[in-house]
Design a protein around this motif. Structure first.
Motif, PDB file in Angstrom:
ATOM      1  N   LEU A 282       0.776  -1.295  -0.206  1.00  0.00           N
ATOM      2  CA  LEU A 282      -0.068   0.033   0.021  1.00  0.00           C
ATOM      3  C   LEU A 282       0.882   1.332   0.035  1.00  0.00           C
ATOM      4  N   GLY A 283       2.017   1.164   0.615  1.00  0.00           N
ATOM      5  CA  GLY A 283       2.667   2.294   0.787  1.00  0.00           C
ATOM      6  C   GLY A 283       3.516   2.655  -0.580  1.00  0.00           C
ATOM      7  N   LYS A 284       3.844   1.770  -1.008  1.00  0.00           N
ATOM      8  CA  LYS A 284       4.447   1.839  -2.644  1.00  0.00           C
ATOM      9  C   LYS A 284       3.515   2.444  -3.432  1.00  0.00           C
ATOM     10  N   ALA A 285       2.265   2.008  -3.490  1.00  0.00           N
ATOM     11  CA  ALA A 285       1.339   2.252  -4.305  1.00  0.00           C
ATOM     12  C   ALA A 285       0.742   3.573  -4.374  1.00  0.00           C
ATOM     13  N   ILE A 286       0.731   4.150  -2.833  1.00  0.00           N
ATOM     14  CA  ILE A 286       0.376   5.319  -2.596  1.00  0.00           C
ATOM     15  C   ILE A 286       1.164   6.358  -3.355  1.00  0.00           C
TER      16      ILE A 286
ATOM     17  N   VAL B 188       3.605   0.652   6.577  1.00  0.00           N
ATOM     18  CA  VAL B 188       3.395   1.506   5.459  1.00  0.00           C
ATOM     19  C   VAL B 188       4.061   2.876   5.601  1.00  0.00           C
ATOM     20  N   SER B 189       4.428   3.603   6.671  1.00  0.00           N
ATOM     21  CA  SER B 189       5.024   4.881   6.511  1.00  0.00           C
ATOM     22  C   SER B 189       6.446   4.649   6.161  1.00  0.00           C
ATOM     23  N   ASN B 190       7.207   3.526   6.425  1.00  0.00           N
ATOM     24  CA  ASN B 190       8.583   3.314   5.792  1.00  0.00           C
ATOM     25  C   ASN B 190       8.543   3.103   4.284  1.00  0.00           C
ATOM     26  N   ALA B 191       7.457   2.377   3.849  1.00  0.00           N
ATOM     27  CA  ALA B 191       7.572   2.047   2.541  1.00  0.00           C
ATOM     28  C   ALA B 191       6.968   3.215   1.742  1.00  0.00           C
ATOM     29  N   VAL B 192       6.452   4.253   2.229  1.00  0.00           N
ATOM     30  CA  VAL B 192       6.193   5.489   1.390  1.00  0.00           C
ATOM     31  C   VAL B 192       7.502   6.185   1.480  1.00  0.00           C
TER      32      VAL B 192
END
Length: 293
Positions: free
Chosen positions: A83-87, A107-111
């Motif tokens: 989800l983070g990457k897709a955002i 999720v925050s780290n992925a963003v």
């Protein structure tokens, strides 16, 4: 409210809808005006208009509700990272609860790793305590990150209360996406759905049903409809994204892509209750409907 106002209000509600329309029509004839919307008649005792929702969002940021625990399945963390990457790929930013533990941190780290922007909103009590407790382990670790390593795209807003946290997240977002979580996540999801129902906002609510985690919530909503507590159309205030039938495939499923597709296809549901959320006591008004939430 004065006794005179109460008598006026009581008289108004004692009238049938037909009588009210005739009364309004006679008033319009005397003043040379016409009623632009039949729904406005219900507010005539207060001489107000209903809340007008903006058609264009002011931000593309997405609020994500999720747990500060990792959960028992690797699929939950994988979904958060997806989800983070897709955002970021969708040219959106993340608004979340400010923690760096569990799938909230994932999720925050992925963003940030994908070069995206993050706004974390945390109550002061949690910051002072060293972070949100992992409810399954009872520890304050890791801490809420007030600054991310070398990133100027991470902002943490510290508020005074849990209520302020939710309102601030809502104000900064155009939509809400739920990953698995506990009581706090359940409450956040249902509150923003309630705000949609009563017309405070009209923002998408997307629930990622990883490993069928949210099946009981969907059944709870449907039971509310069956037992006469929720309008049938309001089931569509929440959109559930289901993964593959085989739960073994949920760990590799692209939940982020599925979430963004659901967001782009979202069709709003007209509010089933009508109030003017701009009104405040003593004749005051406020442009921000969420301050009434």
């Amino acid at each position: 409210m004065t006794h005179s106002s109460l008598r006026t209000l009581s008289s108004w509600f004692q009238q049938g809808p037909t009588t009210r329309k005739r009364t309004k029509a006679r008033a319009d004839q005397r003043t040379g005006t016409t009623s632009p919307n039949a729904a406005l008649n219900i507010s005539a005792p207060f001489n107000v208009v209903m809340t007008v929702q903006k058609t264009e969002p002011e931000t593309r940021a997405v609020a994500v509700f999720c747990g500060s625990s990792a959960g028992n399945s690797p699929a939950f963390k994988k979904a958060a990272e997806s989800l983070g990457k897709a955002i970021v790929e969708a040219d959106r930013s993340l608004v979340y609860g400010g923690g760096s533990a569990g799938i909230m941190g994932a999720v925050s780290n992925a963003v940030t790793e994908a070069g995206g922007s993050v706004v974390g909103v945390a109550p002061f009590a949690m910051v002072a305590a060293g972070g949100e407790i992992d409810q399954t382990k009872g520890v304050h670790q890791p801490h809420i990150q007030l600054k991310a390593n070398g990133s100027d795209k991470v902002q943490t807003i510290v508020v005074n209360s849990m209520h302020e946290r939710k309102a601030e997240m809502a104000k900064r977002s155009c939509a809400f996406i739920a990953l698995p979580g506990g009581y706090g996540t359940f409450e956040e999801v249902l509150e923003v759905v309630c705000w949609s129902q009563v017309g405070i906002h009209s923002k998408p609510v997307i629930v990622l049903n990883i490993r069928n985690f949210y099946n009981p919530l969907r059944e709870l909503i449907r039971n509310g409809i069956y037992e006469g507590y929720i309008l049938e159309k309001n089931e569509r205030l929440v959109h559930f994204v289901d993964g593959p039938a085989d739960l073994a495939e949920h760990e590799s499923f692209d939940w982020g892509k599925a979430a963004m597709e659901a967001l782009e296809k979202w069709e709003g549901v007209a509010a089933s209750h009508f109030y003017n959320w701009h009104l405040r006591k003593e004749g005051k008004t406020d442009d921000d409907t969420l301050s009434a939430a």
